[in-house]
Motif scaffolding. Structure first.
Motif, PDB file in Angstrom:
ATOM      1  N   THR A 166      -4.525 -17.907  -0.674  1.00  0.00           N
ATOM      2  CA  THR A 166      -3.760 -17.685   0.313  1.00  0.00           C
ATOM      3  C   THR A 166      -2.628 -18.917   0.405  1.00  0.00           C
ATOM      4  O   THR A 166      -3.067 -19.921   0.430  1.00  0.00           O
ATOM      5  CB  THR A 166      -4.459 -17.766   1.761  1.00  0.00           C
ATOM      6  N   THR A 172      -9.466 -17.003   3.498  1.00  0.00           N
ATOM      7  CA  THR A 172     -10.689 -16.019   3.534  1.00  0.00           C
ATOM      8  C   THR A 172     -12.044 -17.054   4.035  1.00  0.00           C
ATOM      9  O   THR A 172     -12.058 -18.028   3.462  1.00  0.00           O
ATOM     10  CB  THR A 172     -10.981 -15.441   1.996  1.00  0.00           C
ATOM     11  N   TRP A 174     -16.207 -17.363   4.161  1.00  0.00           N
ATOM     12  CA  TRP A 174     -17.191 -16.985   3.114  1.00  0.00           C
ATOM     13  C   TRP A 174     -18.422 -17.482   3.452  1.00  0.00           C
ATOM     14  O   TRP A 174     -18.384 -18.756   4.271  1.00  0.00           O
ATOM     15  CB  TRP A 174     -16.707 -17.257   1.569  1.00  0.00           C
ATOM     16  N   HIS A 226     -18.121 -12.439   2.404  1.00  0.00           N
ATOM     17  CA  HIS A 226     -16.807 -12.869   2.784  1.00  0.00           C
ATOM     18  C   HIS A 226     -16.149 -11.878   3.913  1.00  0.00           C
ATOM     19  O   HIS A 226     -16.613 -10.904   3.943  1.00  0.00           O
ATOM     20  CB  HIS A 226     -15.747 -13.240   1.543  1.00  0.00           C
ATOM     21  N   SER A 228     -12.137 -11.312   6.159  1.00  0.00           N
ATOM     22  CA  SER A 228     -10.775 -11.806   6.475  1.00  0.00           C
ATOM     23  C   SER A 228     -10.751 -12.754   7.722  1.00  0.00           C
ATOM     24  O   SER A 228     -11.736 -12.466   8.644  1.00  0.00           O
ATOM     25  CB  SER A 228      -9.859 -10.711   6.703  1.00  0.00           C
ATOM     26  N   CYS A 241      -4.134 -11.535  -4.358  1.00  0.00           N
ATOM     27  CA  CYS A 241      -5.331 -11.006  -4.683  1.00  0.00           C
ATOM     28  C   CYS A 241      -5.298 -10.223  -6.217  1.00  0.00           C
ATOM     29  O   CYS A 241      -4.485  -9.807  -6.394  1.00  0.00           O
ATOM     30  CB  CYS A 241      -5.760  -9.946  -3.777  1.00  0.00           C
TER      31      CYS A 241
END
Length: 244
Positions: A166, A172, A174, A226, A228, A241
């Motif tokens: 990002t 993200t 996790w 994980h 978003s 990604c």
């Protein structure tokens, strides 16, 4: 504990020592928990191939030049730009393909040279790793500008490997393997059940996370969990990604 970056919550007990493993069967150090490998350069992301590792994490510093470039992007400008790459790609060919992707969405690539070069470097590293460990595969590269949450539920990917970076906005989230209730995950229970009350970790802007999915050989039932992140009102994410 509040939502925290890995560097704030993890100790030598639950991370693997820096550096690539010379022998994937025997890490240089065997801590209590071995699901996460911290690395300090792109080439060491190959630590993901160790059978106990499900996340290789490169905690990079923010690059002000790239930060300045992506600040000019707007939400929805790249709704879900995708291109297919091969494992034979070079950094130069990745760069050209990513430039074409931006042009297809009306984004002039001339203003994003540093950002494109960084994504191309990550793409080349990823394609080389995939080719070396999994053989020739088609790789999907995705560039998105988002102002909403894409996947708020904790989940695993039905992929072999996924690289996430990002460049702007929240990263993200996790969970370490030891904090995941796999039965709750399989039963699609609420997030609170899956995470066993633990707080998720979060990738920070510019950090690179290489996630091992359910389809990586020998990793069924251990895909990296994980989700978003929530995107605060008035803000956005710039996400890169790579999937294999």
């Amino acid at each position: 504990m509040t939502l925290a970056a890995l560097s704030e919550v993890d100790t030598p007990q639950n991370t693997v020592a820096l550096g690539a493993f010379s022998d994937p069967a025997v890490p240089r150090r065997r801590p209590t928990f071995t699901s996460v490998a911290l690395v300090d350069r792109a080439g060491q992301l190959a630590d993901i191939t160790h059978p106990e590792i499900t996340l290789a994490l490169w905690q990079r510093s923010t690059d002000p030049k790239i930060e300045y470039e992506v600040a000019g992007l707007t939400a929805g400008q790249l709704p879900s730009g995708r291109i297919a790459l091969s494992t034979a790609e070079t950094q130069g060919s990745c760069m050209a393909r990513l430039q074409g992707l931006l042009q297809e969405h009306g984004v002039e690539p001339g203003g994003f040279g540093w950002w494109l070069a960084d994504m191309a470097m990550l793409a080349e590293q990823f394609t080389e790793l995939v080719n070396r460990t999994l053989g020739p595969h088609t790789i999907t590269a995705r560039v998105e500008t988002l102002d909403d949450v894409a996947c708020p539920k904790f989940h695993v990917d039905r992929t072999r490997l996924r690289l996430l970076c990002t460049y702007r906005g929240p990263g993200t989230e996790w969970l370490p393997d030891e904090e995941v209730d796999r039965a709750a995950l399989e039963d699609r229970q609420p997030n609170a059940q899956i995470q066993r009350g633990a707080q998720p970790r979060a990738l920070q802007p510019f950090w690179v996370g290489l996630f091992k999915g359910e389809c990586f050989p020998g990793n069924a039932g251990r895909g990296q969990v994980h989700r978003s992140p929530a995107v605060p009102p008035g803000s956005m994410r710039v996400l890169f990604c790579l999937d294999a």
